[in-house]
Design a protein around this motif. Structure first.
Motif, PDB file in Angstrom:
ATOM      1  N   PRO A  40     -35.508  -7.740  -1.888  1.00  0.00           N
ATOM      2  CA  PRO A  40     -35.456  -6.113  -2.468  1.00  0.00           C
ATOM      3  C   PRO A  40     -34.671  -6.053  -3.896  1.00  0.00           C
ATOM      4  O   PRO A  40     -33.909  -6.899  -4.209  1.00  0.00           O
ATOM      5  CB  PRO A  40     -34.576  -5.420  -1.318  1.00  0.00           C
ATOM      6  CG  PRO A  40     -33.971  -6.640  -0.626  1.00  0.00           C
ATOM      7  CD  PRO A  40     -34.565  -7.830  -0.771  1.00  0.00           C
ATOM      8  N   VAL A  41     -34.981  -5.038  -4.582  1.00  0.00           N
ATOM      9  CA  VAL A  41     -34.675  -4.687  -5.791  1.00  0.00           C
ATOM     10  C   VAL A  41     -33.381  -3.762  -5.649  1.00  0.00           C
ATOM     11  O   VAL A  41     -33.279  -2.939  -4.910  1.00  0.00           O
ATOM     12  CB  VAL A  41     -35.451  -4.249  -6.741  1.00  0.00           C
ATOM     13  CG1 VAL A  41     -35.135  -3.970  -8.058  1.00  0.00           C
ATOM     14  CG2 VAL A  41     -36.993  -5.180  -6.904  1.00  0.00           C
ATOM     15  N   GLU A  42     -32.349  -3.980  -6.388  1.00  0.00           N
ATOM     16  CA  GLU A  42     -31.083  -3.220  -6.373  1.00  0.00           C
ATOM     17  C   GLU A  42     -31.494  -1.929  -7.222  1.00  0.00           C
ATOM     18  O   GLU A  42     -31.716  -2.292  -8.775  1.00  0.00           O
ATOM     19  CB  GLU A  42     -29.831  -3.710  -6.931  1.00  0.00           C
ATOM     20  CG  GLU A  42     -28.791  -2.837  -6.725  1.00  0.00           C
ATOM     21  CD  GLU A  42     -27.290  -3.589  -6.990  1.00  0.00           C
ATOM     22  OE1 GLU A  42     -26.443  -2.894  -7.160  1.00  0.00           O
ATOM     23  OE2 GLU A  42     -27.496  -4.734  -6.976  1.00  0.00           O
ATOM     24  N   VAL A  43     -31.346  -0.745  -6.816  1.00  0.00           N
ATOM     25  CA  VAL A  43     -31.564   0.534  -7.693  1.00  0.00           C
ATOM     26  C   VAL A  43     -30.391   1.544  -7.400  1.00  0.00           C
ATOM     27  O   VAL A  43     -30.380   1.681  -6.240  1.00  0.00           O
ATOM     28  CB  VAL A  43     -33.115   1.131  -7.388  1.00  0.00           C
ATOM     29  CG1 VAL A  43     -33.159   2.396  -8.044  1.00  0.00           C
ATOM     30  CG2 VAL A  43     -34.213   0.163  -7.703  1.00  0.00           C
ATOM     31  N   SER A  44     -29.598   1.797  -8.371  1.00  0.00           N
ATOM     32  CA  SER A  44     -28.525   2.631  -8.119  1.00  0.00           C
ATOM     33  C   SER A  44     -27.661   2.219  -6.865  1.00  0.00           C
ATOM     34  O   SER A  44     -27.294   2.989  -6.265  1.00  0.00           O
ATOM     35  CB  SER A  44     -28.992   4.110  -8.031  1.00  0.00           C
ATOM     36  OG  SER A  44     -29.628   4.471  -8.958  1.00  0.00           O
ATOM     37  N   GLY A  45     -27.271   0.848  -6.842  1.00  0.00           N
ATOM     38  CA  GLY A  45     -26.623   0.385  -6.079  1.00  0.00           C
ATOM     39  C   GLY A  45     -27.077   0.075  -4.527  1.00  0.00           C
ATOM     40  O   GLY A  45     -26.362  -0.105  -3.613  1.00  0.00           O
ATOM     41  N   ARG A  46     -28.496   0.507  -4.330  1.00  0.00           N
ATOM     42  CA  ARG A  46     -29.231   0.579  -2.990  1.00  0.00           C
ATOM     43  C   ARG A  46     -30.098  -0.642  -3.161  1.00  0.00           C
ATOM     44  O   ARG A  46     -30.668  -0.586  -4.300  1.00  0.00           O
ATOM     45  CB  ARG A  46     -29.604   1.887  -2.684  1.00  0.00           C
ATOM     46  CG  ARG A  46     -28.740   2.771  -2.403  1.00  0.00           C
ATOM     47  CD  ARG A  46     -29.163   4.216  -1.871  1.00  0.00           C
ATOM     48  NE  ARG A  46     -30.391   4.025  -0.841  1.00  0.00           N
ATOM     49  CZ  ARG A  46     -31.340   4.722  -0.716  1.00  0.00           C
ATOM     50  NH1 ARG A  46     -31.540   5.926  -1.430  1.00  0.00           N
ATOM     51  NH2 ARG A  46     -32.112   4.710   0.404  1.00  0.00           N
ATOM     52  N   LEU A  47     -30.267  -1.427  -2.078  1.00  0.00           N
ATOM     53  CA  LEU A  47     -31.482  -2.470  -2.249  1.00  0.00           C
ATOM     54  C   LEU A  47     -32.657  -1.592  -1.695  1.00  0.00           C
ATOM     55  O   LEU A  47     -32.713  -1.073  -0.392  1.00  0.00           O
ATOM     56  CB  LEU A  47     -31.146  -3.481  -1.253  1.00  0.00           C
ATOM     57  CG  LEU A  47     -29.976  -4.277  -1.595  1.00  0.00           C
ATOM     58  CD1 LEU A  47     -29.553  -5.613  -0.648  1.00  0.00           C
ATOM     59  CD2 LEU A  47     -30.216  -5.034  -2.813  1.00  0.00           C
ATOM     60  N   LEU A  48     -33.810  -1.632  -2.417  1.00  0.00           N
ATOM     61  CA  LEU A  48     -35.182  -0.916  -2.059  1.00  0.00           C
ATOM     62  C   LEU A  48     -36.210  -1.862  -2.341  1.00  0.00           C
ATOM     63  O   LEU A  48     -36.073  -2.659  -3.419  1.00  0.00           O
ATOM     64  CB  LEU A  48     -35.168   0.318  -3.079  1.00  0.00           C
ATOM     65  CG  LEU A  48     -34.150   1.322  -2.771  1.00  0.00           C
ATOM     66  CD1 LEU A  48     -34.485   2.286  -3.962  1.00  0.00           C
ATOM     67  CD2 LEU A  48     -34.015   1.878  -1.613  1.00  0.00           C
ATOM     68  N   THR A  49     -37.124  -1.771  -1.827  1.00  0.00           N
ATOM     69  CA  THR A  49     -38.288  -2.574  -2.087  1.00  0.00           C
ATOM     70  C   THR A  49     -39.340  -1.458  -2.631  1.00  0.00           C
ATOM     71  O   THR A  49     -39.859  -0.679  -1.948  1.00  0.00           O
ATOM     72  CB  THR A  49     -38.870  -3.264  -0.768  1.00  0.00           C
ATOM     73  OG1 THR A  49     -37.839  -3.903  -0.353  1.00  0.00           O
ATOM     74  CG2 THR A  49     -40.241  -3.854  -1.055  1.00  0.00           C
ATOM     75  N   PRO A  50     -39.702  -1.688  -3.720  1.00  0.00           N
ATOM     76  CA  PRO A  50     -40.736  -0.934  -4.559  1.00  0.00           C
ATOM     77  C   PRO A  50     -42.181  -1.263  -4.212  1.00  0.00           C
ATOM     78  O   PRO A  50     -42.460  -2.464  -3.820  1.00  0.00           O
ATOM     79  CB  PRO A  50     -40.480  -1.181  -5.872  1.00  0.00           C
ATOM     80  CG  PRO A  50     -39.921  -2.485  -6.372  1.00  0.00           C
ATOM     81  CD  PRO A  50     -39.148  -2.618  -4.640  1.00  0.00           C
ATOM     82  N   CYS A  51     -43.139  -0.229  -4.169  1.00  0.00           N
ATOM     83  CA  CYS A  51     -44.543  -0.566  -3.832  1.00  0.00           C
ATOM     84  C   CYS A  51     -45.077  -1.001  -4.860  1.00  0.00           C
ATOM     85  O   CYS A  51     -44.946  -0.796  -5.839  1.00  0.00           O
ATOM     86  CB  CYS A  51     -44.927   0.847  -3.255  1.00  0.00           C
ATOM     87  SG  CYS A  51     -46.832   0.834  -2.837  1.00  0.00           S
TER      88      CYS A  51
END
Length: 100
Positions: A40-51
């Protein structure tokens, strides 16, 4: 569907549904599910998975649905994944141009 497709397990950590794509494709679930085995990618301190289709981070993994108790939604999504081949859900990022 072959006999081996019924026995095939779904790796819930690598399968995601994108709610943004769900809205953009008039609730077409097949076009809203994608397979992503990378980190996952870190965005604003959260691990997210972009579509990979729309670049939205409004996604949720099948594993998260299992952990939060969304059994009915998970059951339907896993049936869709088992019914189609994996290549149906492999999404290319927008702007991606395959080699000729």
């Amino acid at each position: 569907m072959g006999i081996l497709d019924v026995l095939r397990k779904v790796d819930r950590k690598s399968w995601f549904v994108c709610y943004n794509c769900m809205l953009l494709t008039s609730h077409d679930t097949v076009k809203s599910i994608f397979y992503f085995a990378g980190p996952p990618v870190e965005v604003s301190g959260r691990l997210l998975t972009p579509c990979p289709r729309c670049q939205s981070t409004n996604t949720v993994s099948f594993q998260h649905l299992k952990e939060t108790g969304s059994e009915a939604q998970l059951w339907g999504l896993e049936r869709i994944v088992k019914r189609h081949t994996r290549s149906t859900f492999e999404a290319r990022p927008q702007g991606f141009k395959p080699r000729s």
